[in-house]
Design an enzyme around this catalytic site. Structure first.
Site, mmCIF file in Angstrom:
data_model
loop_
_atom_site.group_PDB
_atom_site.id
_atom_site.type_symbol
_atom_site.label_atom_id
_atom_site.label_comp_id
_atom_site.label_asym_id
_atom_site.label_seq_id
_atom_site.Cartn_x
_atom_site.Cartn_y
_atom_site.Cartn_z
ATOM 1 N N HIS A 159 1.009 -0.755 -0.144
ATOM 2 C CA HIS A 159 0.369 -0.038 0.301
ATOM 3 C C HIS A 159 0.816 1.601 0.018
ATOM 4 O O HIS A 159 0.701 2.322 0.912
ATOM 5 C CB HIS A 159 -0.905 -0.138 1.483
ATOM 6 N N SER A 280 15.008 21.332 -16.675
ATOM 7 C CA SER A 280 13.619 22.133 -16.481
ATOM 8 C C SER A 280 13.521 23.557 -17.118
ATOM 9 O O SER A 280 14.985 24.317 -16.995
ATOM 10 C CB SER A 280 12.930 22.285 -15.309
ATOM 11 N N LYS A 286 16.122 21.880 -11.490
ATOM 12 C CA LYS A 286 15.352 20.205 -12.158
ATOM 13 C C LYS A 286 15.382 19.745 -12.139
ATOM 14 O O LYS A 286 17.154 20.067 -13.257
ATOM 15 C CB LYS A 286 13.716 20.654 -12.757
ATOM 16 N N GLU A 293 9.606 8.349 -16.849
ATOM 17 C CA GLU A 293 7.623 8.530 -17.037
ATOM 18 C C GLU A 293 7.026 8.405 -18.201
ATOM 19 O O GLU A 293 6.036 8.452 -18.353
ATOM 20 C CB GLU A 293 7.917 10.521 -16.899
#
Ligand code: ARG
Length: 465
Positions: A159, A280, A286, A293
């Site tokens: 979980h 970024s 970043k 992704e």
């Protein structure tokens, strides 16, 4: 180049331009050109061997087909939309090269229906081993990482909550099991694909005395399809491939999700090599995990391809239907996507670095050894449910006071059960909890080492591939 259609005889009007464009598949099925030429050459040699065409005709046809293939390879082939698909494009060009009279004999005892079924099977026979090869590369990358981390303890989750400590190697080898199954699944479906459908004709077979076995042998098929109606209308091999591809992507997406989480500042479990991340355009700090992704994102299109063809095939009456031309774009896209994803994942997995200290420290958090303590009480004679209850109360006790198990003196343990003695204090290290899971398939170091050895033996020798 002529755009006369080979079925012109029956028609009084030419095909509407819109219809031509709408029905054409040449934009995508040109990918099958090698298979189409190979299949035609085998067919043509067999026709000669069976006395259906003359040997010198067969030789000229074969030379013509090879010339067509060279033109396509050189990028000089004049693909034509009015000629609809790869089969008719090749046949029409063959006619220009060897004469339409001779080229017109090639399609004896054949239909585009068994021709396209053959092309797809040949294509998959070529491409699927390539996917397996890439799966193997990825497995080997996981193995290298697992080897590095047979001593790295980390929190295991259920979980997404801290559950029990595990070895990082154990976690990584879980993915090896998934990709191993994916590999076997492909190998298994390749066996079912390994039958030549040529000779099924449009749907009923053929009235010429052909030799299906000869064609199958020349093309390297183990067997022959047994029912002509099934052979021309079956796309199970494509569907199975799409399912196998979708499941590979699902497996990849699960690991990618972990990488996205684990590379965040909050987790800080892993860092991906700079060469596999992007920055970024606005936030200078970043370092984005774009690759995981995007692989996670691409899972959607492969699952979509599977669903798309399942729905296309649903309720199609026997035998061939034009709907089935819709099999190719999902197939090609899924294979491109899965191949590309595996290709980028292998070096990314090989170059990521885990943060052992954070993993080890986190493994000690979150009362991850609570099950250990419950098991201890069970070994002292308590029923597991009661032990669970007692340890649950201990956790609540600690939570209220902002303490961890190891902050409690023995006297405090004993308030919860007289069965606690010194020994419990030795159970609180995550590494010991790991080693106590000494069961086949468990996370104890010795078990994980053995697991790793089995995996290495299977994949590093190349025997698995
Ligand atoms: N382009 C067609 C396909 O991919 C080839 C088979 C066409 N057969 C036919 N009878 N229209 O399915």
């Amino acid at each position: 180049m002529t755009t006369e259609k080979p079925w012109g005889g029956r028609f009084t009007a030419s095909t509407d331009k819109l219809v031509e464009e709408f029905t054409a598949s040449i934009g995508f099925d040109r990918r099958l050109y090698r298979e189409d030429v190979r299949g035609s050459i085998a067919h043509c040699r067999m026709l000669a061997a069976c006395g259906i065409i003359k040997p010198e005709e067969s030789e000229r046809l074969v030379a013509g087909l090879q010339a067509v293939e060279r033109e396509i390879e050189a990028g000089k082939f004049p693909f034509s939309v009015p000629l609809e698909d790869i089969h008719m494009n090749i046949e029409a060009r063959l006619g220009e090269l060897v004469g339409t009279e001779l080229a017109g004999r090639l399609h004896t005892a054949r239909s585009r229906n068994d021709q396209v079924a053959l092309d797809i099977r040949l294509y998959l026979k070529r491409e699927l081993p390539e996917v397996r090869r890439r799966l193997r590369e990825l497995i080997l990358a996981f193995v290298v990482q697992a080897e590095e981390h047979v001593d790295t303890v980390m929190p295991g989750f259920t979980h997404l909550q801290q559950a029990q400590p595990v070895l990082l190697a154990h976690h990584l080898l879980a993915y090896v099991e998934m990709f191993d199954r994916d590999w076997q699944r492909l190998r298994d479906l390749e066996k079912r694909l390994d039958q030549s459908p040529l000779g099924s004709g449009a749907l009923a077979g053929t009235s010429f005395a052909i030799d299906r076995r000869q064609v199958a042998d020349e093309l390297g098929f183990a067997g022959l399809t047994a029912n002509s109606m099934d052979a021309v209308s079956d796309r199970d091999g494509v569907l199975e491939t799409l399912f196998a591809a979708a499941l590979i992507m699902v497996h990849l997406s699960r690991f990618c999700e972990e990488l996205v989480l684990w590379s965040s500042t909050q987790f800080n479990f892993v860092s991906l090599a700079d060469s596999f991340c992007t920055g970024s355009s606005i936030m200078p700090q970043k370092k984005n995990p774009d690759v995981p992704e995007l692989v996670r994102g691409k899972c959607g299109r492969v699952v979509g391809s599977l669903v798309s063809l399942l729905v296309t095939m649903k309720a199609l009456p026997l035998a061939y239907n034009k709907d089935m031309q819709e099999d190719k774009e999902p197939l090609f896209d899924a294979l491109d996507t899965v191949t590309g994803s595996l290709a980028v994942m292998a070096p990314m997995v090989a170059t990521m670095t885990f943060n052992r200290e954070v993993l080890a420290a986190q493994a000690e958090e979150g009362f991850a050894t609570a099950t250990e303590i419950a098991d201890y009480l069970v070994r002292r004679g308590l029923p597991f449910r009661q032990a669970h209850e007692i340890v649950g109360r201990l956790v609540a006790h600690c939570l209220e006071r902002g303490r961890r198990f190891r902050d409690l003196p023995l006297a405090e343990w004993q308030e919860f059960s007289p069965l606690f003695d010194d020994e419990v204090l030795g159970l609180l290290a995550a590494a010991d909890a790991v080693d106590s899971k000494d069961v086949y398939g468990g996370t104890a170091r010795a078990r994980v080492r053995a697991q790793l050895e089995r995996v290495k033996k299977k994949w590093q020798s190349g025997s698995g591939s």
